[in-house]
Scaffold this active site. Structure first.
Site, short mmCIF file in Angstrom:
data_model
loop_
_atom_site.label_atom_id
_atom_site.label_comp_id
_atom_site.label_asym_id
_atom_site.label_seq_id
_atom_site.Cartn_x
_atom_site.Cartn_y
_atom_site.Cartn_z
N HIS A 57 0.86 -1.19 0.00
CA HIS A 57 0.00 0.00 0.00
C HIS A 57 0.90 1.23 0.00
O HIS A 57 2.02 1.21 0.53
CB HIS A 57 -0.88 0.03 1.25
CG HIS A 57 -1.96 -0.99 1.26
ND1 HIS A 57 -3.08 -0.84 2.04
CD2 HIS A 57 -2.11 -2.17 0.61
CE1 HIS A 57 -3.88 -1.88 1.87
NE2 HIS A 57 -3.30 -2.71 1.01
N CYS A 116 -2.35 -0.28 7.52
CA CYS A 116 -1.59 0.97 7.43
C CYS A 116 -1.73 1.81 8.70
O CYS A 116 -0.76 2.41 9.16
CB CYS A 116 -2.04 1.76 6.20
SG CYS A 116 -1.64 0.88 4.66
N GLU A 146 0.87 3.88 1.78
CA GLU A 146 1.27 4.31 3.11
C GLU A 146 2.40 3.44 3.66
O GLU A 146 3.37 3.96 4.24
CB GLU A 146 0.08 4.25 4.08
CG GLU A 146 -1.09 5.10 3.67
CD GLU A 146 -2.12 4.36 2.81
OE1 GLU A 146 -3.29 4.80 2.81
OE2 GLU A 146 -1.78 3.35 2.16
N CYS A 206 -6.18 1.90 5.88
CA CYS A 206 -6.82 0.64 6.27
C CYS A 206 -6.25 0.20 7.63
O CYS A 206 -5.36 0.85 8.18
CB CYS A 206 -6.54 -0.41 5.20
SG CYS A 206 -4.82 -0.98 5.19
#
Length: 159
Positions: A53, A86, A55, A83
């Site tokens: 991801h 993260c 992040e 999410c």
């Protein structure tokens, strides 16, 4: 334009690039003392990695560049509410703050579904602020998923 908007625009550039590469359009920028330390985008499909991801990649890159796992003096800007994975990484990195664009009513763990970074059960808590350039962030996501619905053969089989 505020400093938050300027930095979110950089994250939006990354998100647009992710969309162009067939990734879900999420971009992230990690900043320390006003200087961009890391800027990246989702790369789950490219790297065949469910943890790639934007992040997570920004936190990893910043930690390596700064030579520390503690990012208490850093701020993350991301185009979508983080999410659970993260948000957990933000806590574990002891991030200073997070600003995000679009809210994620399905998986957002900074405010929408759960507020993991401010949960008193954890040692470290950080401030999260949503809605920075929310319309632009949401528009990228909406257009991406609309195109996927119109051309499902081009889309990866999972989300």
């Amino acid at each position: 334009m505020t400093e938050h908007e300027r930095l979110m625009r950089i994250a939006l550039e990354e998100a647009a690039q992710a969309a162009a590469e067939g990734e879900i359009p999420v971009g992230a920028v990690l900043v320390r003392a006003g200087k961009v330390i890391a800027r990246t985008r989702n790369r789950r499909e490219q790297q065949h990695d469910p943890t790639a991801h934007a992040e997570m990649l920004a936190i990893r890159e910043a930690s390596q560049k700064l030579g520390t796992r503690r990012l208490h003096d850093c701020t993350l800007y991301t185009t979508l509410e983080p999410c659970p994975m993260c948000a957990g990484a933000m806590v574990m990195a002891r991030l200073g703050a997070c600003y995000f664009g679009a809210y994620d009513e399905r998986q957002g763990c900074c405010e929408s579904v759960y507020a993991l970074p401010s949960d008193p059960a954890f040692f470290w808590r950080l401030r999260c602020v949503g809605g920075v350039l929310q319309e632009e962030s949401q528009a990228l996501l909406t257009a991406f998923f609309q195109a996927r619905r119109e051309h499902p053969a081009d889309a990866p089989t999972d989300e």
